[in-house]
Design an enzyme around this catalytic site. Structure first.
Site, mmCIF file in Angstrom:
data_model
loop_
_atom_site.group_PDB
_atom_site.id
_atom_site.type_symbol
_atom_site.label_atom_id
_atom_site.label_comp_id
_atom_site.label_asym_id
_atom_site.label_seq_id
_atom_site.Cartn_x
_atom_site.Cartn_y
_atom_site.Cartn_z
ATOM 1 N N ASP A 180 -34.772 28.075 134.229
ATOM 2 C CA ASP A 180 -33.787 27.759 135.211
ATOM 3 C C ASP A 180 -32.412 27.122 135.100
ATOM 4 O OD1 ASP A 180 -34.996 25.407 134.755
ATOM 5 O OD2 ASP A 180 -34.566 24.458 136.944
ATOM 6 N N ASP B 259 -40.407 27.744 131.059
ATOM 7 C CA ASP B 259 -39.865 26.575 131.044
ATOM 8 C C ASP B 259 -40.679 25.655 132.091
ATOM 9 O OD1 ASP B 259 -38.018 24.301 130.576
ATOM 10 O OD2 ASP B 259 -36.957 24.924 132.554
ATOM 11 N N CYS B 260 -40.647 24.307 132.045
ATOM 12 C CA CYS B 260 -41.447 23.680 132.792
ATOM 13 C C CYS B 260 -40.820 22.978 133.978
ATOM 14 C CB CYS B 260 -41.809 22.493 132.045
ATOM 15 S SG CYS B 260 -43.259 21.251 132.872
ATOM 16 N N ASP B 261 -39.767 22.144 133.741
ATOM 17 C CA ASP B 261 -39.160 21.445 134.978
ATOM 18 C C ASP B 261 -38.131 22.464 135.578
ATOM 19 O OD1 ASP B 261 -40.125 18.753 134.328
ATOM 20 O OD2 ASP B 261 -38.659 18.966 132.366
#
Length: 211
Positions: free
Chosen positions: A166, A10-12
């Site tokens: 997350d 995932d990124c953020d």
């Protein structure tokens, strides 16, 4: 040797420390319409949600429909804030440098946001041509579509991939797609991930050992 052949990040909140920045902008904008909330509320209720969900939640708080320009206004303000304050998640560069298997990023954000945040945090060179956005498919987590697309395009099946997430919606989406998923709990304010994820960890320094 790892049983996994590909890592999907995932990124953020996993690669870039963007969520306190972006959610503070959402909180500020919501309050301008009378929501009366703070960052702690935003992290609890907006973290991991895609934009349309956030707009719906804010509309319920303000008891009025938000203007059609809300998302564009949010993108403009958040992008400006990212340019000032964006940082990579502590320890992630070392993880990326040490990985010996392919990896990519699959995010709920639009592709231009993903690229901007990776560039600002110095991570874009790691992910050139390996960026997968829910906006391209118009399907958002917990729908597993973006993960399935990323895995297939990278040349692997779900059981060969590990997803790093997350958010609860991201973890649920990974599980629905048939993936193992490790929950990064550094900002798991609601303590939601342990009961759903394959494993959890709170510091990026732990990840290479777990893989």
């Amino acid at each position: 040797m790892s049983k996994y052949k590909c890592i999907i990040f995932d990124c953020d909140g996993v690669l870039v420390d963007s969520e306190p920045i972006s959610i503070q902008i959402l909180v500020n904008m919501a309050n301008s319409y009378g929501a009366s909330i703070d960052l702690a509320y935003g992290m609890k209720h907006f973290k991991g949600s895609f934009m349309y969900e956030c707009i719906e939640k804010i509309s319920k708080l303000t008891k009025e429909a938000l203007p059609d320009t809300f998302e564009n206004d949010y993108r403009k303000q958040s992008f400006e804030a990212f340019k000032k304050d964006m940082k990579p998640i502590e320890g992630i560069k070392n993880v990326l440098n040490e990985l010996t298997i392919p990896f990519c990023v699959a995010s709920s954000g639009p592709e231009n946001k993903i690229k901007l945040n990776l560039e600002l945090s110095g991570l874009l060179p790691y992910f050139e041509n390996k960026i997968y956005s829910c906006y391209t498919l118009q399907k958002w987590k917990p729908d597993p579509a973006v993960f399935l697309w990323a895995a297939k395009d990278m040349g692997f099946s779900p059981n060969e991939c590990l997803i790093i997430e997350d958010s609860l919606s991201g973890v649920k989406g990974a599980k629905l797609g048939g993936f193992d998923v490790f929950g990064f709990t550094a900002h798991d304010y609601n303590n939601e991930l342990k009961a759903v994820a394959t494993k959890t960890f709170g510091n990026m320094a732990e990840l290479l050992k777990l893989i």
